[in-house]
Design a protein around this motif. Sequence first.
Motif, PDB file in Angstrom:
ATOM      1  N   SER A   6      -0.789   6.274  -1.299  1.00 24.68           N
ATOM      2  CA  SER A   6      -1.691   5.297  -0.693  1.00 24.68           C
ATOM      3  C   SER A   6      -2.812   6.052   0.021  1.00 24.68           C
ATOM      4  N   ASP A  51       0.339   0.969   4.050  1.00 27.55           N
ATOM      5  CA  ASP A  51       1.449   1.875   3.780  1.00 27.55           C
ATOM      6  C   ASP A  51       1.103   3.357   3.873  1.00 27.55           C
ATOM      7  N   ASP A  84       7.663   6.076   6.481  1.00 29.27           N
ATOM      8  CA  ASP A  84       6.529   5.155   6.567  1.00 29.27           C
ATOM      9  C   ASP A  84       5.927   5.233   7.957  1.00 29.27           C
ATOM     10  N   SER A 113      -5.572   6.375  -5.864  1.00 30.96           N
ATOM     11  CA  SER A 113      -4.525   7.148  -5.185  1.00 30.96           C
ATOM     12  C   SER A 113      -3.766   8.035  -6.172  1.00 30.96           C
ATOM     13  N   ALA A 148      -3.690   6.304   3.951  1.00 30.35           N
ATOM     14  CA  ALA A 148      -4.056   4.893   3.751  1.00 30.35           C
ATOM     15  C   ALA A 148      -5.387   4.547   4.390  1.00 30.35           C
ATOM     16  N   THR A 166      -9.341   4.853  -4.508  1.00 29.64           N
ATOM     17  CA  THR A 166      -8.554   3.621  -4.587  1.00 29.64           C
ATOM     18  C   THR A 166      -7.431   3.744  -5.613  1.00 29.64           C
ATOM     19  N   LYS A 205      -0.757   5.622  -7.520  1.00 31.52           N
ATOM     20  CA  LYS A 205      -0.378   4.572  -6.579  1.00 31.52           C
ATOM     21  C   LYS A 205       0.950   3.937  -6.961  1.00 31.52           C
ATOM     22  N   ASP A 260      -7.413   1.385   2.610  1.00 31.96           N
ATOM     23  CA  ASP A 260      -7.068  -0.033   2.739  1.00 31.96           C
ATOM     24  C   ASP A 260      -6.128  -0.335   3.900  1.00 31.96           C
ATOM     25  N   SER A 319       0.025  10.428   2.698  1.00 33.89           N
ATOM     26  CA  SER A 319      -0.939   9.359   2.411  1.00 33.89           C
ATOM     27  C   SER A 319      -1.400   8.753   3.726  1.00 33.89           C
TER      28      SER A 319
END
Length: 358
Positions: free
Chosen positions: A305, A329, A62, A283, A323, A281, A300, A326, A321
């Motif tokens: 993400s 994550d 992450d 994903s 992100a 969105t 998703k 948004d 990802s």
Amino acid sequence: MLRLFPPFRLFRSLRLRPAPRIAGTLGIALALLVAAPAAATPKPPRSADADLSLADARIIADFDFEAGETPENIALEPDGSADLTLALARQVVRVGQHGAKRVLATLPDVEDPQTPLVGVAVVTGIVRTQDGTLYVGYNTGTAESGIYRITPDHEVSKLVDMSPKGFVNGLALDEHLGLIYAADSVLGTVWRISLDGEPEVTAWATGAALEPTAFIGANGIKVRDHAVWVSNSDRATLLRIPVDRDGSAGKIMTHATGLTGIDDFAFAGHGEAVLAALNTTASELALVLPDGTHTIVLTKRDGLSGPTSVAVRHHKVFVTSGAFLDGIDPNLLVADAVEGETKPGDPGTDEDHGKHEG
């Protein structure tokens, strides 16, 4: 689209350090970098005979969006670790098989970045040569824009200058011929960069199929079987450009359409099946078959993400990802490929044209 994001203009006054804190509105606005509106192209039916599925999708690392840790592109190491570019942090990090992270390099700070599209300095595509040298794209809108070299000892230097008016996105390596291809999202150009003693940059391919319609044109890029493949985000297309005998670009051909939000991609095996990151969105990760039809293999719900790039090795699929949509994550996800007629393989063993794909 730009009119919907008035804070976007403030990027020009934003200074990013190795671990910046990014205001939420500004960070989300960077979604425009990878999620430009797709052209209104007819969407082909999803393939009913897809023979590749992914299992045991899990996030192994992450990242902190507000610290600028936005995974953008990926190159794989022989030991199973992954080298990622973090666009806003201007960093390249190595993620081990079990998720341990180590910063390999930070690209030079720029006093007054004027980068097209975003107004801040960003690191984008990455490729790896067999000796462990990494090459990354760096966009600043200044004389610092270029392709940079990172040695196995983590020394950073500029290989070549690139136009400050352009936006180098994906990179692809043909190590057999000593070439890097770079997709320019603003200038609608595939650049060819030689890796010899005196590297040269030439405009290898141009044309409407590579150009943006609203924001992002040519984006991801790979080499396979005497051809250069390119995604166009605005046009929602996957393109194939033959490499002629003299090394020049042949006629640009559209291989697949209806890939809304397509970013970077990777070949799923040794043929022409492609796994493409759809940065919307929803994903999604799409499997694009040789006939141009596609089906969705990850979403998703699996942990994606805003996916930005894909890499495949030894029956494992890696997806970054960023992100950007948004700010939630950013991560690196790994999934196991279930064998079928389309078998994933090591992108470093292509026997024909591009011997190593980032």
